[in-house]
Scaffold this motif. Structure first.
Motif, PDB file in Angstrom:
ATOM      1  N   LEU A 154       0.816  -1.212   0.000  1.00  0.00           N
ATOM      2  CA  LEU A 154       0.000   0.000   0.000  1.00  0.00           C
ATOM      3  C   LEU A 154       0.856   1.273   0.000  1.00  0.00           C
ATOM      4  CD1 LEU A 154      -2.958  -0.753   2.451  1.00  0.00           C
ATOM      5  CD2 LEU A 154      -2.941  -0.829  -0.051  1.00  0.00           C
ATOM      6  N   GLY A 155       2.136   1.136   0.345  1.00  0.00           N
ATOM      7  CA  GLY A 155       3.023   2.292   0.390  1.00  0.00           C
ATOM      8  C   GLY A 155       2.664   3.259   1.505  1.00  0.00           C
ATOM      9  N   VAL A 156       2.333   2.703   2.689  1.00  0.00           N
ATOM     10  CA  VAL A 156       1.967   3.530   3.839  1.00  0.00           C
ATOM     11  C   VAL A 156       3.077   3.487   4.883  1.00  0.00           C
ATOM     12  CG1 VAL A 156      -0.529   3.307   3.484  1.00  0.00           C
ATOM     13  CG2 VAL A 156       0.678   1.614   4.871  1.00  0.00           C
ATOM     14  N   ASP A 157       2.969   4.370   5.878  1.00  0.00           N
ATOM     15  CA  ASP A 157       4.008   4.468   6.906  1.00  0.00           C
ATOM     16  C   ASP A 157       3.828   3.482   8.052  1.00  0.00           C
ATOM     17  OD1 ASP A 157       5.319   6.709   5.659  1.00  0.00           O
ATOM     18  OD2 ASP A 157       3.621   7.937   6.326  1.00  0.00           O
ATOM     19  N   VAL A 216      -1.847  12.511  10.664  1.00  0.00           N
ATOM     20  CA  VAL A 216      -2.350  11.540   9.700  1.00  0.00           C
ATOM     21  C   VAL A 216      -2.916  12.279   8.493  1.00  0.00           C
ATOM     22  CG1 VAL A 216      -3.985   9.654   9.314  1.00  0.00           C
ATOM     23  CG2 VAL A 216      -2.957   9.956  11.575  1.00  0.00           C
ATOM     24  N   ARG A 217      -2.620  11.775   7.308  1.00  0.00           N
ATOM     25  CA  ARG A 217      -3.205  12.339   6.080  1.00  0.00           C
ATOM     26  C   ARG A 217      -4.036  11.302   5.339  1.00  0.00           C
ATOM     27  NH1 ARG A 217      -1.525  17.229   3.870  1.00  0.00           N
ATOM     28  NH2 ARG A 217      -3.343  16.920   2.550  1.00  0.00           N
ATOM     29  N   ALA A 218      -3.516  10.093   5.177  1.00  0.00           N
ATOM     30  CA  ALA A 218      -4.268   9.036   4.486  1.00  0.00           C
ATOM     31  C   ALA A 218      -4.498   7.897   5.463  1.00  0.00           C
ATOM     32  CB  ALA A 218      -3.488   8.540   3.279  1.00  0.00           C
ATOM     33  N   PHE A 219      -5.673   7.279   5.332  1.00  0.00           N
ATOM     34  CA  PHE A 219      -6.011   6.194   6.261  1.00  0.00           C
ATOM     35  C   PHE A 219      -6.833   5.144   5.547  1.00  0.00           C
ATOM     36  CE2 PHE A 219      -7.795   4.108   9.987  1.00  0.00           C
ATOM     37  CZ  PHE A 219      -6.702   4.103  10.837  1.00  0.00           C
ATOM     38  N   LEU A 272      -8.147  -3.746  11.043  1.00  0.00           N
ATOM     39  CA  LEU A 272      -6.835  -3.710  10.419  1.00  0.00           C
ATOM     40  C   LEU A 272      -6.705  -2.319   9.817  1.00  0.00           C
ATOM     41  CD1 LEU A 272      -4.225  -5.058   9.379  1.00  0.00           C
ATOM     42  CD2 LEU A 272      -5.554  -5.885   7.429  1.00  0.00           C
ATOM     43  N   CYS A 273      -5.664  -1.590  10.199  1.00  0.00           N
ATOM     44  CA  CYS A 273      -5.550  -0.184   9.819  1.00  0.00           C
ATOM     45  C   CYS A 273      -4.193   0.108   9.186  1.00  0.00           C
ATOM     46  CB  CYS A 273      -5.702   0.706  11.048  1.00  0.00           C
ATOM     47  SG  CYS A 273      -7.196   0.366  11.999  1.00  0.00           S
ATOM     48  N   ALA A 274      -4.195   1.060   8.268  1.00  0.00           N
ATOM     49  CA  ALA A 274      -2.971   1.516   7.612  1.00  0.00           C
ATOM     50  C   ALA A 274      -3.043   3.035   7.519  1.00  0.00           C
ATOM     51  CB  ALA A 274      -2.847   0.908   6.220  1.00  0.00           C
ATOM     52  N   ALA A 275      -1.919   3.699   7.802  1.00  0.00           N
ATOM     53  CA  ALA A 275      -1.910   5.166   7.795  1.00  0.00           C
ATOM     54  C   ALA A 275      -0.639   5.690   7.152  1.00  0.00           C
ATOM     55  CB  ALA A 275      -2.038   5.714   9.215  1.00  0.00           C
ATOM     56  N   SER A 276      -0.766   6.906   6.631  1.00  0.00           N
ATOM     57  CA  SER A 276       0.357   7.574   6.006  1.00  0.00           C
ATOM     58  C   SER A 276       0.360   9.039   6.437  1.00  0.00           C
ATOM     59  CB  SER A 276       0.239   7.469   4.485  1.00  0.00           C
ATOM     60  OG  SER A 276       1.340   8.090   3.867  1.00  0.00           O
TER      61      SER A 276
END
Length: 188
Positions: free
Chosen positions: A15-18, A89-92, A108-112
């Motif tokens: 996903l290219g997230v942090d 946080v900007r993208a979630f 299940l979470c992903a953030a950038s």
């Protein structure tokens, strides 16, 4: 067999997230149970928790926000949450973690830290991984339950004997050894 850290790392990379994390519903909170990436930059810590009403995860579970948000600052439903500004946080992205019996474990979470374009395929990918993660968590929970039951059987004062349908002895607890005088290795 893939482990949760390996699965979370794959999600993070694809996903290219942090950061990617697993949160569990514990009363009125979401507790962080697994974490991959720089959680501290989002004010996330393994074992830490956040009030459910102040999370993207709860809003997603309540169907007040979509699973993928390219820019949480540009969305009125998420811009006002303290985690948006406090966690930078900007993208979630978030999907529920549901066990086979229908019980919702958490999310299940992903953030950038940067706004990010998500595609429909990203959501499908996240849902497939959520199923894999939920299976892992469910197996872990079942294993703990089996261990607890085994401890209870071994601590019992009564003889507890496990038999197959054909009458073969499969298990023989400590009390059975004491009462009948045969060690488990002989009885089985």
């Amino acid at each position: 067999e893939p482990t949760l850290p390996v699965a979370l790392r794959a999600i993070r990379d694809l996903l290219g997230v942090d950061v990617v994390y697993v949160s569990e519903i514990v009363g009125d909170d979401f507790a962080v149970r697994e974490l991959e990436g720089d959680g501290t930059s989002f004010r996330l810590a393994l074992g830490g928790s956040l009030p459910r009403e102040r999370t993207y995860c709860q809003r997603m579970l309540d169907r007040r926000i979509p699973n993928l948000i390219s820019d949480v600052l540009a969305d009125d439903r998420t811009a006002s949450l303290p985690i948006t500004t406090g966690g930078n946080v900007r993208a979630f992205a978030t999907v529920p973690l549901t066990f086979a019996d229908g019980r919702v474990y958490g999310a299940l979470c992903a953030a950038s830290h940067d706004a990010k374009s998500f595609a429909y395929q990203d959501l499908q990918f996240l849902k497939v991984f959520a199923r894999l993660v939920a299976d892992q968590l469910e197996r872990r929970e079942a294993s703990l339950a089996i261990s607890e039951l085994a401890s209870l059987v071994n601590a019992a004062d009564d003889a507890i004997i496990g038999l197959t349908l054909t009458g073969l002895v499969r298990s023989w607890n400590v009390a059975s050894e004491r009462i009948f005088g045969y060690p488990a290795s002989e009885a089985i």
